[in-house]
Design a protein around this motif. Sequence first.
Motif, mmCIF file in Angstrom:
data_model
loop_
_atom_site.group_PDB
_atom_site.id
_atom_site.type_symbol
_atom_site.label_atom_id
_atom_site.label_comp_id
_atom_site.label_asym_id
_atom_site.label_seq_id
_atom_site.Cartn_x
_atom_site.Cartn_y
_atom_site.Cartn_z
ATOM 1 N N ARG A 58 0.851 -1.186 0.000
ATOM 2 C CA ARG A 58 0.000 0.000 0.000
ATOM 3 C C ARG A 58 0.889 1.239 0.000
ATOM 4 N NH1 ARG A 58 -5.073 -1.130 0.301
ATOM 5 N NH2 ARG A 58 -5.809 -3.002 1.341
ATOM 6 N N PHE A 59 0.555 2.198 -0.882
ATOM 7 C CA PHE A 59 1.344 3.413 -1.024
ATOM 8 C C PHE A 59 1.396 4.189 0.289
ATOM 9 C CE2 PHE A 59 1.997 7.857 -2.260
ATOM 10 C CZ PHE A 59 3.149 7.733 -3.014
ATOM 11 N N SER A 60 0.267 4.270 0.989
ATOM 12 C CA SER A 60 0.214 5.026 2.244
ATOM 13 C C SER A 60 1.123 4.413 3.309
ATOM 14 C CB SER A 60 -1.219 5.116 2.765
ATOM 15 O OG SER A 60 -1.738 3.831 3.007
ATOM 16 N N GLU A 61 1.216 3.072 3.352
ATOM 17 C CA GLU A 61 2.100 2.414 4.318
ATOM 18 C C GLU A 61 3.561 2.678 3.974
ATOM 19 O OE1 GLU A 61 1.308 -1.742 4.975
ATOM 20 O OE2 GLU A 61 -0.856 -1.402 4.830
ATOM 21 N N PHE A 62 3.884 2.617 2.683
ATOM 22 C CA PHE A 62 5.254 2.856 2.235
ATOM 23 C C PHE A 62 5.697 4.275 2.583
ATOM 24 C CE2 PHE A 62 8.335 4.040 -1.101
ATOM 25 C CZ PHE A 62 9.295 3.069 -0.880
ATOM 26 N N THR A 63 4.848 5.262 2.299
ATOM 27 C CA THR A 63 5.218 6.648 2.587
ATOM 28 C C THR A 63 5.269 6.910 4.091
ATOM 29 O OG1 THR A 63 2.919 7.378 2.337
ATOM 30 C CG2 THR A 63 4.348 7.552 0.405
ATOM 31 N N ARG A 64 4.392 6.263 4.865
ATOM 32 C CA ARG A 64 4.421 6.417 6.320
ATOM 33 C C ARG A 64 5.726 5.873 6.879
ATOM 34 N NH1 ARG A 64 3.427 3.014 10.185
ATOM 35 N NH2 ARG A 64 2.344 1.559 8.824
ATOM 36 N N ILE A 65 6.140 4.707 6.414
ATOM 37 C CA ILE A 65 7.406 4.111 6.868
ATOM 38 C C ILE A 65 8.567 5.033 6.529
ATOM 39 C CG2 ILE A 65 9.036 2.222 6.458
ATOM 40 C CD1 ILE A 65 6.686 1.360 8.179
ATOM 41 N N LEU A 66 8.622 5.541 5.296
ATOM 42 C CA LEU A 66 9.730 6.413 4.904
ATOM 43 C C LEU A 66 9.752 7.713 5.696
ATOM 44 C CD1 LEU A 66 10.224 6.149 1.043
ATOM 45 C CD2 LEU A 66 11.660 5.258 2.870
ATOM 46 N N SER A 67 8.571 8.220 6.053
ATOM 47 C CA SER A 67 8.543 9.497 6.774
ATOM 48 C C SER A 67 8.903 9.336 8.253
ATOM 49 C CB SER A 67 7.172 10.155 6.627
ATOM 50 O OG SER A 67 6.179 9.392 7.275
ATOM 51 N N HIS A 68 8.834 8.119 8.788
ATOM 52 C CA HIS A 68 9.123 7.905 10.208
ATOM 53 C C HIS A 68 10.405 7.116 10.469
ATOM 54 C CE1 HIS A 68 4.815 8.914 10.429
ATOM 55 N NE2 HIS A 68 5.151 9.428 11.602
ATOM 56 N N ILE A 69 11.058 6.639 9.435
ATOM 57 C CA ILE A 69 12.247 5.810 9.633
ATOM 58 C C ILE A 69 13.389 6.667 10.192
ATOM 59 C CG2 ILE A 69 13.195 6.093 7.301
ATOM 60 C CD1 ILE A 69 13.784 3.055 7.381
ATOM 61 N N GLN A 70 14.132 6.097 11.119
ATOM 62 C CA GLN A 70 15.261 6.785 11.745
ATOM 63 C C GLN A 70 16.559 6.072 11.373
ATOM 64 O OE1 GLN A 70 15.131 9.645 13.653
ATOM 65 N NE2 GLN A 70 13.002 9.674 12.993
ATOM 66 N N PRO A 71 17.652 6.826 11.194
ATOM 67 C CA PRO A 71 18.926 6.194 10.856
ATOM 68 C C PRO A 71 19.460 5.349 12.010
ATOM 69 C CG PRO A 71 19.065 8.603 10.645
ATOM 70 C CD PRO A 71 17.742 8.281 11.232
ATOM 71 N N VAL A 72 19.822 4.101 11.698
ATOM 72 C CA VAL A 72 20.418 3.194 12.679
ATOM 73 C C VAL A 72 21.496 2.412 11.947
ATOM 74 C CG1 VAL A 72 20.029 1.272 14.277
ATOM 75 C CG2 VAL A 72 18.227 2.977 13.924
ATOM 76 N N ASP A 73 22.764 2.734 12.218
ATOM 77 C CA ASP A 73 23.850 2.064 11.517
ATOM 78 C C ASP A 73 24.068 0.628 11.981
ATOM 79 O OD1 ASP A 73 24.490 4.091 9.748
ATOM 80 O OD2 ASP A 73 25.857 5.051 11.154
ATOM 81 N N GLY A 74 23.684 0.291 13.190
ATOM 82 C CA GLY A 74 23.918 -1.056 13.709
ATOM 83 C C GLY A 74 22.989 -2.120 13.152
ATOM 84 N N LEU A 75 21.889 -1.714 12.536
ATOM 85 C CA LEU A 75 20.919 -2.668 11.996
ATOM 86 C C LEU A 75 20.782 -2.461 10.497
ATOM 87 C CD1 LEU A 75 18.107 -2.255 14.665
ATOM 88 C CD2 LEU A 75 19.756 -4.118 14.498
ATOM 89 N N ASN A 76 20.633 -3.548 9.751
ATOM 90 C CA ASN A 76 20.426 -3.407 8.311
ATOM 91 C C ASN A 76 19.061 -2.819 8.014
ATOM 92 O OD1 ASN A 76 22.914 -4.326 7.371
ATOM 93 N ND2 ASN A 76 22.283 -6.447 7.592
ATOM 94 N N THR A 77 18.020 -3.386 8.612
ATOM 95 C CA THR A 77 16.667 -2.880 8.384
ATOM 96 C C THR A 77 15.960 -2.698 9.724
ATOM 97 O OG1 THR A 77 15.712 -5.096 8.138
ATOM 98 C CG2 THR A 77 16.477 -4.006 6.125
ATOM 99 N N THR A 78 15.098 -1.682 9.771
ATOM 100 C CA THR A 78 14.347 -1.415 11.003
ATOM 101 C C THR A 78 12.844 -1.409 10.781
ATOM 102 O OG1 THR A 78 14.540 0.964 10.640
ATOM 103 C CG2 THR A 78 16.220 -0.066 12.036
#
Length: 141
Positions: A58-78
């Motif tokens: 779903r486009f809305s879920e994808f954009t929500r994830i991108l707008s709330h994702i925070q940088p974390v170098d220790g993990l590949n994906t969050t």
Amino acid sequence: MRQFLTVDRAHADHDSQLLSLTSSADPAQQTQISMRREGDHLAISVSLNALEFALRPRFSEFTRILSHIQPVDGLNTTRQVGTGNAFLALGLHTDGSLIVRPTFVADATGYLSFNLKLTADVTKTLTEWIGGNAAQLPKQV
């Protein structure tokens, strides 16, 4: 340990509204991610030569994830978007690169996944293509 292929080229075709992300790596490893919005969904095609994965989160879920994702170098994906059987795992790093792992889970015995790392420039093109206030990645740390 996972091996990631760097995706370092982006092209947005405004006529077809198609975003193409590719790697400048060896042609034998040529990978392409193509995206287009289709109503409420985001059609994603990930190709490695003749092998293709197709996802429709779903486009809305994808954009929500991108707008709330925070940088974390220790993990590949969050974060991930999709279902338990087919999903797109995402992870932002402090250098602005974005890990993208399209994954299909067969059952408890295994899964099939692409391990891709979008450069900071390609990540910026992706968020601009999504547009406006739909997705703005957090500022780099």
